[in-house]
Write an enzyme that holds these catalytic residues in place. Sequence first.
Site, PDB file in Angstrom:
ATOM      1  N   TYR A 106      13.408  13.450  25.179  1.00  0.00           N
ATOM      2  CA  TYR A 106      12.164  13.008  25.490  1.00  0.00           C
ATOM      3  C   TYR A 106      12.269  12.454  27.071  1.00  0.00           C
ATOM      4  CZ  TYR A 106       8.916   8.789  25.974  1.00  0.00           C
ATOM      5  OH  TYR A 106       7.940   8.248  26.642  1.00  0.00           O
ATOM      6  N   ASP A 184      18.217   9.737  17.929  1.00  0.00           N
ATOM      7  CA  ASP A 184      17.023   9.251  18.060  1.00  0.00           C
ATOM      8  C   ASP A 184      15.981   9.784  16.944  1.00  0.00           C
ATOM      9  OD1 ASP A 184      14.299   8.923  18.800  1.00  0.00           O
ATOM     10  OD2 ASP A 184      14.431   9.048  20.862  1.00  0.00           O
TER      11      ASP A 184
HETATM   12  C1  LIG Z   1       8.271   7.197  23.064  1.00  0.00           C
HETATM   13  C2  LIG Z   1       9.678   7.782  22.638  1.00  0.00           C
HETATM   14  C3  LIG Z   1      10.856   6.901  23.188  1.00  0.00           C
HETATM   15  C4  LIG Z   1      10.591   5.760  24.073  1.00  0.00           C
HETATM   16  O1  LIG Z   1      10.124   4.722  23.303  1.00  0.00           O
HETATM   17  P1  LIG Z   1       9.164   3.744  24.183  1.00  0.00           P
HETATM   18  O2  LIG Z   1       8.884   2.822  22.886  1.00  0.00           O
HETATM   19  O3  LIG Z   1       7.973   4.510  24.600  1.00  0.00           O
HETATM   20  O4  LIG Z   1      10.078   2.874  25.040  1.00  0.00           O
HETATM   21  C5  LIG Z   1      12.047   7.620  22.736  1.00  0.00           C
HETATM   22  N1  LIG Z   1      12.254   8.559  22.054  1.00  0.00           N
HETATM   23  C6  LIG Z   1      11.256   9.196  21.645  1.00  0.00           C
HETATM   24  C7  LIG Z   1      11.624  10.494  20.808  1.00  0.00           C
HETATM   25  C8  LIG Z   1       9.896   8.851  21.773  1.00  0.00           C
HETATM   26  O5  LIG Z   1       9.175   9.684  21.048  1.00  0.00           O
END
Ligand SMILES: *Cc1c(COP(=O)(O)O)cnc(C)c1O
Length: 395
Positions: A106, A184
């Site tokens: 990301y 993630d």
């Molecule tokens: C959106 C996103 C983030 C960041 O999160 P925020 O809530 O926008 O700070 C991190 N990892 C992935 C895969 C995302 O889609």
Amino acid sequence: MVISENSGFNTRAIHAGQAFEPRTGAVVPPLHFSSTYAQDGIGGLREGYEYGRSANPTRDALQEQLAALEGGSHAFSFSSGLAAEDALIKALMRPGDHIVLGNDAYGGTYRLINGVLGDWGIGNTAVDMADLDTVRAAVAAGGTNGGSTRFVWVETPSNPMMKVTDIAALAEVAHDAGALLVVDNTFASPYLQTPLALGADIIIHSTTKYIGGHSDVVGGAVVVNDAELATKVGFVQFAVGAISGPMDAFLTTRGLKTLGVRMDRHSDNAMAVAQWLEGRSEVEAVHYPGLPSHPSHELAKKQMKKFGGMISVQFKGGAAAARKVAESTSVFTLAESLGGIESLMNYPSEMTHASVKGTELAVPENLIRLSCGIEDVADLIADLEHAFAAIGSAS
Ligand SMILES: *Cc1c(COP(=O)(O)O)cnc(C)c1O
């Protein structure tokens, strides 16, 4: 009723951290806005509550719910996904340490790790996470400053290329080198995949996406299954203070209760849309782990319950065709973000991933990303059919 780790996913989602309020019997626990708590004599805390940054009952309820769903011992809720990532890195890394992350991470994660924390001495190497030999070599090599690899950081499925990585195998690669595996889990959510059970050490979420699920709250989380890691992350959450506020925590909890039913519909809709896309002559490639044509379809079947709501598609007509489709839908809204009940469309190279343009993490310019919502799937396909007709008239 006894809720345990053996209860089903939806039972845990609805009940973990959500016991009714004992005084009134309110089935939905009250939302606690208070920033401070009366003490029964100096240091006489009721239930441990002292000040809103250190703990808040509404945030605690969300954290308990998140831990129960990921199969972790502790969860920590933050004001955004990136705030969660920042706290995690500050809790467990020191200047000189090195992160190996995906070369399609990301964009915001890469900007944080490379653009912000790089200046504080955190090194990084971006590689293809699905290629375990390359990962092993990058982990062993460490940082250019000689620092050793502390984190292997993976998104699976990845954003926006929908690459699927073998979490169990990657955990082994990380652990062999004395590193921790961070997953993630934003795209899959704990309903489709539970990385801690596969050997991962730490889960990161942007709860803004599927967990909140209604595009009305920004938040993030760290989940671990280890008391020592939890103490360190909890300390940074308290000491730096990027906590989620009570209203945000409440909205996230409310969304999380219906995650299972939403993910089923997101996944079913996306499967139908992906199959439709694959049959279209305008399309060069469809990236969806649920399709047998996806290079890691078998792995995805093994690792995930279903395949989620995200699809990326590349057009034979190049950037012009991708942009035209992105600007021609009406059920799909052209917007950043994903994971809400409403369908969204994104042109990553100029939107979510603009920050990696021109780097090795850049995404193809003929690609659009779809976040399939939970509307009626026939309407989603009709909307795309209409938008595809615009390519014909444009060329
Ligand atoms: C959106 C996103 C983030 C960041 O999160 P925020 O809530 O926008 O700070 C991190 N990892 C992935 C895969 C995302 O889609």
